[in-house]
Design a protein around this motif. Sequence first.
Motif, PDB file in Angstrom:
ATOM      1  N   GLY A 365      12.753  -9.144  18.499  1.00 28.19           N
ATOM      2  CA  GLY A 365      13.361  -7.863  18.827  1.00 28.19           C
ATOM      3  C   GLY A 365      13.156  -6.835  17.724  1.00 28.19           C
ATOM      4  O   GLY A 365      12.515  -7.093  16.700  1.00 28.19           O
ATOM      5  N   GLN A 366      13.723  -5.660  17.945  1.00 27.85           N
ATOM      6  CA  GLN A 366      13.498  -4.530  17.048  1.00 27.85           C
ATOM      7  C   GLN A 366      14.765  -3.711  16.912  1.00 27.85           C
ATOM      8  O   GLN A 366      15.520  -3.538  17.878  1.00 27.85           O
ATOM      9  N   ILE A 367      15.008  -3.212  15.685  1.00 25.45           N
ATOM     10  CA  ILE A 367      16.123  -2.304  15.402  1.00 25.45           C
ATOM     11  C   ILE A 367      15.526  -0.967  15.007  1.00 25.45           C
ATOM     12  O   ILE A 367      14.700  -0.897  14.093  1.00 25.45           O
ATOM     13  N   GLU A 368      15.949   0.094  15.680  1.00 29.29           N
ATOM     14  CA  GLU A 368      15.455   1.433  15.371  1.00 29.29           C
ATOM     15  C   GLU A 368      16.619   2.343  15.022  1.00 29.29           C
ATOM     16  O   GLU A 368      17.696   2.256  15.619  1.00 29.29           O
ATOM     17  N   PHE A 369      16.382   3.217  14.036  1.00 26.01           N
ATOM     18  CA  PHE A 369      17.383   4.220  13.664  1.00 26.01           C
ATOM     19  C   PHE A 369      16.651   5.519  13.380  1.00 26.01           C
ATOM     20  O   PHE A 369      15.715   5.544  12.575  1.00 26.01           O
ATOM     21  N   ARG A 370      17.086   6.563  14.049  1.00 27.94           N
ATOM     22  CA  ARG A 370      16.389   7.851  13.972  1.00 27.94           C
ATOM     23  C   ARG A 370      14.898   7.677  14.243  1.00 27.94           C
ATOM     24  O   ARG A 370      14.039   8.217  13.551  1.00 27.94           O
ATOM     25  N   VAL A 383      21.937   1.042   4.268  1.00 30.52           N
ATOM     26  CA  VAL A 383      23.118   1.878   4.018  1.00 30.52           C
ATOM     27  C   VAL A 383      22.681   3.284   3.621  1.00 30.52           C
ATOM     28  O   VAL A 383      23.208   4.284   4.125  1.00 30.52           O
ATOM     29  N   ARG A 384      21.722   3.366   2.706  1.00 31.68           N
ATOM     30  CA  ARG A 384      21.254   4.679   2.272  1.00 31.68           C
ATOM     31  C   ARG A 384      20.548   5.422   3.408  1.00 31.68           C
ATOM     32  O   ARG A 384      20.545   6.652   3.429  1.00 31.68           O
ATOM     33  N   ALA A 385      19.979   4.663   4.343  1.00 28.36           N
ATOM     34  CA  ALA A 385      19.365   5.302   5.512  1.00 28.36           C
ATOM     35  C   ALA A 385      20.425   5.840   6.462  1.00 28.36           C
ATOM     36  O   ALA A 385      20.195   6.828   7.170  1.00 28.36           O
ATOM     37  N   GLY A 386      21.619   5.193   6.479  1.00 29.40           N
ATOM     38  CA  GLY A 386      22.694   5.720   7.312  1.00 29.40           C
ATOM     39  C   GLY A 386      23.396   4.728   8.205  1.00 29.40           C
ATOM     40  O   GLY A 386      24.064   5.124   9.165  1.00 29.40           O
ATOM     41  N   VAL A 387      23.301   3.407   7.925  1.00 31.41           N
ATOM     42  CA  VAL A 387      23.961   2.388   8.754  1.00 31.41           C
ATOM     43  C   VAL A 387      24.700   1.422   7.843  1.00 31.41           C
ATOM     44  O   VAL A 387      24.110   0.864   6.912  1.00 31.41           O
ATOM     45  N   THR A 388      25.991   1.218   8.080  1.00 27.95           N
ATOM     46  CA  THR A 388      26.744   0.234   7.316  1.00 27.95           C
ATOM     47  C   THR A 388      27.820  -0.389   8.182  1.00 27.95           C
ATOM     48  O   THR A 388      28.032   0.031   9.320  1.00 27.95           O
ATOM     49  N   ARG A 389      28.514  -1.389   7.623  1.00 31.26           N
ATOM     50  CA  ARG A 389      29.483  -2.155   8.418  1.00 31.26           C
ATOM     51  C   ARG A 389      30.740  -2.469   7.620  1.00 31.26           C
ATOM     52  O   ARG A 389      30.781  -2.304   6.393  1.00 31.26           O
ATOM     53  N   THR A 390      31.764  -2.936   8.335  1.00 26.48           N
ATOM     54  CA  THR A 390      32.948  -3.524   7.717  1.00 26.48           C
ATOM     55  C   THR A 390      33.015  -4.989   8.146  1.00 26.48           C
ATOM     56  O   THR A 390      32.199  -5.458   8.929  1.00 26.48           O
ATOM     57  N   PHE A 391      34.016  -5.709   7.623  1.00 23.77           N
ATOM     58  CA  PHE A 391      34.122  -7.144   7.867  1.00 23.77           C
ATOM     59  C   PHE A 391      35.395  -7.469   8.658  1.00 23.77           C
ATOM     60  O   PHE A 391      36.356  -6.704   8.672  1.00 23.77           O
ATOM     61  N   GLN A 392      35.385  -8.655   9.299  1.00 23.58           N
ATOM     62  CA  GLN A 392      36.565  -9.094  10.042  1.00 23.58           C
ATOM     63  C   GLN A 392      37.782  -9.169   9.130  1.00 23.58           C
ATOM     64  O   GLN A 392      38.855  -8.683   9.454  1.00 23.58           O
ATOM     65  N   ALA A 412      26.298   5.814  -2.709  1.00 18.58           N
ATOM     66  CA  ALA A 412      25.184   5.412  -1.860  1.00 18.58           C
ATOM     67  C   ALA A 412      24.377   6.612  -1.397  1.00 18.58           C
ATOM     68  O   ALA A 412      23.231   6.481  -0.973  1.00 18.58           O
ATOM     69  N   ARG A 413      24.978   7.812  -1.466  1.00 13.59           N
ATOM     70  CA  ARG A 413      24.252   9.021  -1.063  1.00 13.59           C
ATOM     71  C   ARG A 413      23.182   9.415  -2.078  1.00 13.59           C
ATOM     72  O   ARG A 413      22.393  10.311  -1.832  1.00 13.59           O
ATOM     73  N   GLY A 414      23.183   8.758  -3.226  1.00 16.16           N
ATOM     74  CA  GLY A 414      22.178   9.067  -4.221  1.00 16.16           C
ATOM     75  C   GLY A 414      22.589  10.145  -5.192  1.00 16.16           C
ATOM     76  O   GLY A 414      21.761  10.710  -5.896  1.00 16.16           O
ATOM     77  N   LEU A 447      41.285   0.985   4.372  1.00 17.56           N
ATOM     78  CA  LEU A 447      40.470   1.184   3.179  1.00 17.56           C
ATOM     79  C   LEU A 447      39.026   0.762   3.437  1.00 17.56           C
ATOM     80  O   LEU A 447      38.088   1.399   2.956  1.00 17.56           O
ATOM     81  N   GLN A 448      38.847  -0.317   4.222  1.00 17.37           N
ATOM     82  CA  GLN A 448      37.488  -0.717   4.605  1.00 17.37           C
ATOM     83  C   GLN A 448      36.780   0.423   5.330  1.00 17.37           C
ATOM     84  O   GLN A 448      35.613   0.730   5.066  1.00 17.37           O
ATOM     85  N   VAL A 449      37.484   1.033   6.262  1.00 17.94           N
ATOM     86  CA  VAL A 449      36.899   2.145   7.025  1.00 17.94           C
ATOM     87  C   VAL A 449      36.597   3.319   6.091  1.00 17.94           C
ATOM     88  O   VAL A 449      35.550   3.968   6.206  1.00 17.94           O
ATOM     89  N   ALA A 450      37.513   3.590   5.153  1.00 18.66           N
ATOM     90  CA  ALA A 450      37.306   4.693   4.208  1.00 18.66           C
ATOM     91  C   ALA A 450      36.067   4.448   3.357  1.00 18.66           C
ATOM     92  O   ALA A 450      35.269   5.363   3.125  1.00 18.66           O
ATOM     93  N   ARG A 451      35.896   3.219   2.867  1.00 17.47           N
ATOM     94  CA  ARG A 451      34.705   2.898   2.066  1.00 17.47           C
ATOM     95  C   ARG A 451      33.434   3.100   2.880  1.00 17.47           C
ATOM     96  O   ARG A 451      32.452   3.679   2.400  1.00 17.47           O
ATOM     97  N   ALA A 452      33.446   2.605   4.107  1.00 17.03           N
ATOM     98  CA  ALA A 452      32.255   2.730   4.948  1.00 17.03           C
ATOM     99  C   ALA A 452      31.940   4.189   5.224  1.00 17.03           C
ATOM    100  O   ALA A 452      30.784   4.623   5.161  1.00 17.03           O
ATOM    101  N   ALA A 453      32.979   4.977   5.515  1.00 16.05           N
ATOM    102  CA  ALA A 453      32.769   6.398   5.798  1.00 16.05           C
ATOM    103  C   ALA A 453      32.256   7.136   4.576  1.00 16.05           C
ATOM    104  O   ALA A 453      31.423   8.039   4.680  1.00 16.05           O
ATOM    105  N   ALA A 454      32.729   6.745   3.380  1.00 12.73           N
ATOM    106  CA  ALA A 454      32.352   7.438   2.151  1.00 12.73           C
ATOM    107  C   ALA A 454      30.875   7.278   1.821  1.00 12.73           C
ATOM    108  O   ALA A 454      30.323   8.061   1.040  1.00 12.73           O
ATOM    109  N   THR A 455      30.212   6.263   2.390  1.00 15.13           N
ATOM    110  CA  THR A 455      28.777   6.123   2.159  1.00 15.13           C
ATOM    111  C   THR A 455      27.985   7.262   2.783  1.00 15.13           C
ATOM    112  O   THR A 455      26.811   7.449   2.462  1.00 15.13           O
ATOM    113  N   GLY A 456      28.622   8.015   3.678  1.00 22.17           N
ATOM    114  CA  GLY A 456      27.914   9.073   4.381  1.00 22.17           C
ATOM    115  C   GLY A 456      27.078   8.557   5.527  1.00 22.17           C
ATOM    116  O   GLY A 456      26.233   9.291   6.072  1.00 22.17           O
TER     117      GLY A 456
END
Length: 536
Positions: A365-370, A383-392, A412-414, A447-456
């Motif tokens: 299979g294949q994963i595409e982003f933009r 992550v720097r491309a624009g995809v990240t996750r949180t954990f259970q 992570a935004r550089g 806080l997990q969501v905040a960290r993920a969002a802060a990556t941009g």
Amino acid sequence: MTELASDLYMLVAVLGLALCVAYCGQPVLCQGAFVSAGAFGVAHLLGVGLPLAAAVLLAVAIAAVLGGIVAVLTIHLPRAHVALSTWAIAWLAYTALQSFHWLSNGADGLSLPVPIRLHSGILHLSFTLTEGVHLGVAAVLCAGVIVALARWERGVAGLQAAALREGPALAGTLGVPVRARRAVALICAAALGGLAGAGIALLASAAAPADVSPLLSLQLFVAALIGGAAPRVWAPVAGWAVVAAIPHLAGSIAAAAEVPAVGVDGVLTAALLGLVVVLRGPVGRLLPIVRGRPRAASDTSDAGAVVPGTLVARGVSVRLGDATILDGVDLEVRPGEIHALVGANGSGKTTLLRVLSGTLRPTAGQIEFRDADITRTATARRVRAGVTRTFQRPAELPSLTPYRQVRLAALARGRDADGGWALELTDLDGHADDDPRSLTGGEQQLLQVARAAATGAAVLLLDEPAAGMSADERQRLRVVLRRLTERGVGLLLVEHDSSLVADVADRASLLDGGRVVAHGTPHEVVPALTGSGTSA
């Protein structure tokens, strides 16, 4: 004076090893091998007529190259295997020195020319390396490394090292290049070990295998491990002060008991290692939390700004042996939408998140982003491309306040971003400087969501964010998820709370046995799931 200079040179090796052990959480047990590379390297190079400065620099370079080789061999291994493999390397180096006469001249070792003089044509200087000069050089080296570590500790690299030490999987989702950072730390540790070895060989005018036995690697590791209980620049210094006292104590015990001091050295080192391992956790929990700088108001000017992008999975399959975990999954996460992924336990939801986030490569299979293929892109780059996750389960960074955690994610935004807006987004700004261990389970999830969002990141993959939340916290989560979509973020939501899914999701997909068996609105998909006797 000679003994003090030798101890200061060895402190340089401890400070280097602290980069791996205390800061990055890698149990490297072969620092003695790098010390021997510096010692025997400078002896051989001086023997062939190289000038002193060139011989030392080349010996340090040899040690750094060996560190790079060890990094390549161990960078993919879990921590326990790193410890075992590097301990084996320490023994391999020691055995080689004992076995190959051309390498070390056997047990007698190599003698260096006496007196050793340093000549500088540029500075028109020429002087002999006396004990006093060695003491001054060793002190300057220690001070220089300590200052460099202190600056490094307070900067971006220090934040990233905390994530590496306390949550390597989490560090990857925050854009930290885990393997690259660990490799650099090991190379630096090896170079400083080589520098220490060169200094000790020059001080003693000799290099002998007995001086760089695996016991030395163990003692250096114990000193760095003591520093690991409190990863601050002063901690490795305190650790080496404790370890440096072992030979004196061993000598006294050996004289009283009329036994060889070397054997007592080993017993005391092993006992100290056991004590440090037992006490390291309790001591670490008593240490103060690293506080962040006040948040800059200017950071709110681009708070949450993202470049929208669509994440697409096409025919994604994952097979482990004969078991098929995912089978031809097609999925799309669009900007500004919440796409719920529902299914029974074991249906493959978390495995799909791992594939989409880059921690697991699909069998097919294949994963595409933009519109770009990111199937084989590493987690940090994704992550720097624009995809990240949180954990259970909330992944913790207990030594960093919530503010410092989101600031780390914002990097992570550089750029040296602040990230404090992410706490405001999740209504956690009142806890910015709190001990993260004092947060409730629901606040840890936010806080997990905040960290993920802060990556941009433009796409967030949320794995059961409502787990452990009270009713009030779940309502806060609903508001946070909608705030994110208003900023153009696409959300893939894995959640068992069917009422939450029905309230917030724009679209839903039902996963069953690793296959998507239904696409549609939440009201179309979720009833199909609850009707089968399982929860969303």
